[in-house]
Design a protein around this motif. Sequence first.
Motif, PDB file in Angstrom:
ATOM      1  N   UNK A 227      41.819  32.159  47.456  1.00 51.91           N
ATOM      2  CA  UNK A 227      41.618  30.730  47.241  1.00 51.91           C
ATOM      3  C   UNK A 227      40.141  30.333  47.192  1.00 51.91           C
ATOM      4  N   UNK A 228      39.251  31.329  47.275  1.00 50.67           N
ATOM      5  CA  UNK A 228      37.814  31.072  47.162  1.00 50.67           C
ATOM      6  C   UNK A 228      37.262  31.447  45.792  1.00 50.67           C
ATOM      7  N   UNK A 229      38.084  32.032  44.949  1.00 52.73           N
ATOM      8  CA  UNK A 229      37.631  32.527  43.650  1.00 52.73           C
ATOM      9  C   UNK A 229      37.361  31.376  42.690  1.00 52.73           C
ATOM     10  N   UNK A 230      36.187  31.382  42.074  1.00 43.68           N
ATOM     11  CA  UNK A 230      35.856  30.448  40.993  1.00 43.68           C
ATOM     12  C   UNK A 230      36.557  30.951  39.724  1.00 43.68           C
ATOM     13  N   UNK A 231      37.527  30.219  39.181  1.00 46.55           N
ATOM     14  CA  UNK A 231      38.296  30.725  38.042  1.00 46.55           C
ATOM     15  C   UNK A 231      37.427  31.126  36.847  1.00 46.55           C
ATOM     16  N   UNK A 232      36.433  30.306  36.497  1.00 44.61           N
ATOM     17  CA  UNK A 232      35.579  30.618  35.351  1.00 44.61           C
ATOM     18  C   UNK A 232      34.741  31.863  35.609  1.00 44.61           C
ATOM     19  N   UNK A 233      34.252  32.008  36.839  1.00 43.84           N
ATOM     20  CA  UNK A 233      33.441  33.178  37.156  1.00 43.84           C
ATOM     21  C   UNK A 233      34.273  34.449  37.060  1.00 43.84           C
ATOM     22  N   UNK A 234      35.522  34.375  37.517  1.00 43.11           N
ATOM     23  CA  UNK A 234      36.380  35.564  37.450  1.00 43.11           C
ATOM     24  C   UNK A 234      36.637  35.985  36.006  1.00 43.11           C
ATOM     25  N   UNK A 235      36.975  35.039  35.147  1.00 43.49           N
ATOM     26  CA  UNK A 235      37.304  35.455  33.780  1.00 43.49           C
ATOM     27  C   UNK A 235      36.052  35.870  33.006  1.00 43.49           C
ATOM     28  N   UNK A 236      34.887  35.313  33.362  1.00 43.84           N
ATOM     29  CA  UNK A 236      33.640  35.818  32.770  1.00 43.84           C
ATOM     30  C   UNK A 236      33.412  37.269  33.195  1.00 43.84           C
ATOM     31  N   UNK A 237      33.577  37.526  34.482  1.00 45.62           N
ATOM     32  CA  UNK A 237      33.379  38.863  35.040  1.00 45.62           C
ATOM     33  C   UNK A 237      34.336  39.862  34.391  1.00 45.62           C
ATOM     34  N   UNK A 238      35.546  39.409  34.105  1.00 42.91           N
ATOM     35  CA  UNK A 238      36.594  40.285  33.592  1.00 42.91           C
ATOM     36  C   UNK A 238      36.484  40.523  32.088  1.00 42.91           C
ATOM     37  N   UNK A 239      35.912  39.581  31.356  1.00 45.29           N
ATOM     38  CA  UNK A 239      35.993  39.611  29.897  1.00 45.29           C
ATOM     39  C   UNK A 239      35.386  40.882  29.300  1.00 45.29           C
ATOM     40  N   UNK A 240      34.142  41.196  29.657  1.00 44.78           N
ATOM     41  CA  UNK A 240      33.491  42.379  29.081  1.00 44.78           C
ATOM     42  C   UNK A 240      34.263  43.647  29.440  1.00 44.78           C
ATOM     43  N   UNK A 241      34.805  43.686  30.643  1.00 45.83           N
ATOM     44  CA  UNK A 241      35.613  44.834  31.050  1.00 45.83           C
ATOM     45  C   UNK A 241      36.888  44.911  30.226  1.00 45.83           C
ATOM     46  N   UNK A 242      37.437  43.748  29.892  1.00 48.40           N
ATOM     47  CA  UNK A 242      38.655  43.720  29.074  1.00 48.40           C
ATOM     48  C   UNK A 242      38.382  44.249  27.670  1.00 48.40           C
ATOM     49  N   UNK A 243      37.232  43.905  27.112  1.00 49.46           N
ATOM     50  CA  UNK A 243      36.893  44.402  25.775  1.00 49.46           C
ATOM     51  C   UNK A 243      36.769  45.920  25.780  1.00 49.46           C
ATOM     52  N   UNK A 244      36.129  46.463  26.814  1.00 47.65           N
ATOM     53  CA  UNK A 244      35.995  47.919  26.918  1.00 47.65           C
ATOM     54  C   UNK A 244      37.367  48.572  27.119  1.00 47.65           C
TER      55      UNK A 244
END
Length: 287
Positions: A227-244
Motif C-alpha cells: 500500500x506504499x507503492x506509487x503506481x506510476x513509479x512501479x509501471x515506469x520501473x517495470x516497462x523497460x524490463x517488460x520490453x526486454x
Amino acid sequence: MIYGSGREWAEALNKRIVLFGMSGLGKTHLSNMLRGAGDWFHYSVDYRIGTRYMGEFIADNFKREAMKVPFLRDLLMSDSVYIQSNITFDNLSPLSTYLGKPGSLSRGGLAFDEYCLRQDQHRQAEIAALLDTRLFMDRGIGIYGIPHFVCDSGGSICEVVEPENPDDPVLAALERDLLMIWIKGSDAHTAELVRRFDRAPKPMCYQAAFLEKAWIAYRVEKGLEEDEVNPDDFIRWTYARALAHRQPRYEAMARRGVTITAEEVAEVKTPDDFTDLIARAIDRKED
C-alpha cells in the motif's frame, strides 16, 4: 507461410496478414493506411477486447465511480442516465483506465489482487479476440466484399501465447490463415519508447509470472509495503524490463512469418509500398 514467395504475395487476390510487435512502432498506422485505401479490412484486436469481451467490465467500473457521486447515483438508480465507454480504434483509453495500475489506493492505484484479476480478464479476452480473427476475415469478404485483411494485434500478444510451442492454439490458428509480420524495433526505438512512457505512463498487460516477479523485486528494491507503492513509479520501473522480456518472445513468433523493421515501416507511404516491402521480406526469409 501461406505465401511461398514475394511474387506469390504480390499477386495474391486475397492478402491476409497479422501485424505484431511493441506498441508505438507502426502497427495501427499501417492498418489505418491500408484501410483508407478501401480494399483492406482492418480488424483491431484491442478494439474487439474493449467492446465485445471487456465492455461490461469497463462500463461497470464507470458506474461504480458514478455511484460515489450523489447526483449521479440518483440518476443511475432511476435509469435516467446511460453510461457507456466511447472506445474507438484510435482511443483505447477506456480499456487502459479499467486495467489500471497496482499500488497505493490514495494515489489512484489498485490493490494487487484486483489488478491481477483484471490482468487475467484481459488475457482471456485477448485470446478470444485473437481466435475471432478468422470470423472477421470471413466477414470482411462475405459481407463487405473487401478482398484484403489486416489483423492489428496488441503489443501484449506475446504474453498470451507460448511462442516456442508449435501447437499453441492461437499461433497455430493465425499461422494457418494469415502471414505473421513482426515489426522489429531497434535499440534506439526501444529507448524512445521508454522515454515516451516515462513522460506519460499508461497501463500495460503482463504475463502473470513476469508480473509477480516484478512486483516482488520492485518492493524489495524500494523497501515498500504494497500500500506504499506509487503506481506510476512501479509501471515506469517495470516497462523497460517488460520490453526486454517481450523481445525473445516476439522473435520466436517471427519464425512463423517474416520480419520488417520500424525503419522500413517509416518509409511506407502507400499500400503499394507496403506490398513491395512484404514481398522483399518474404524473399529475404526464403533466401
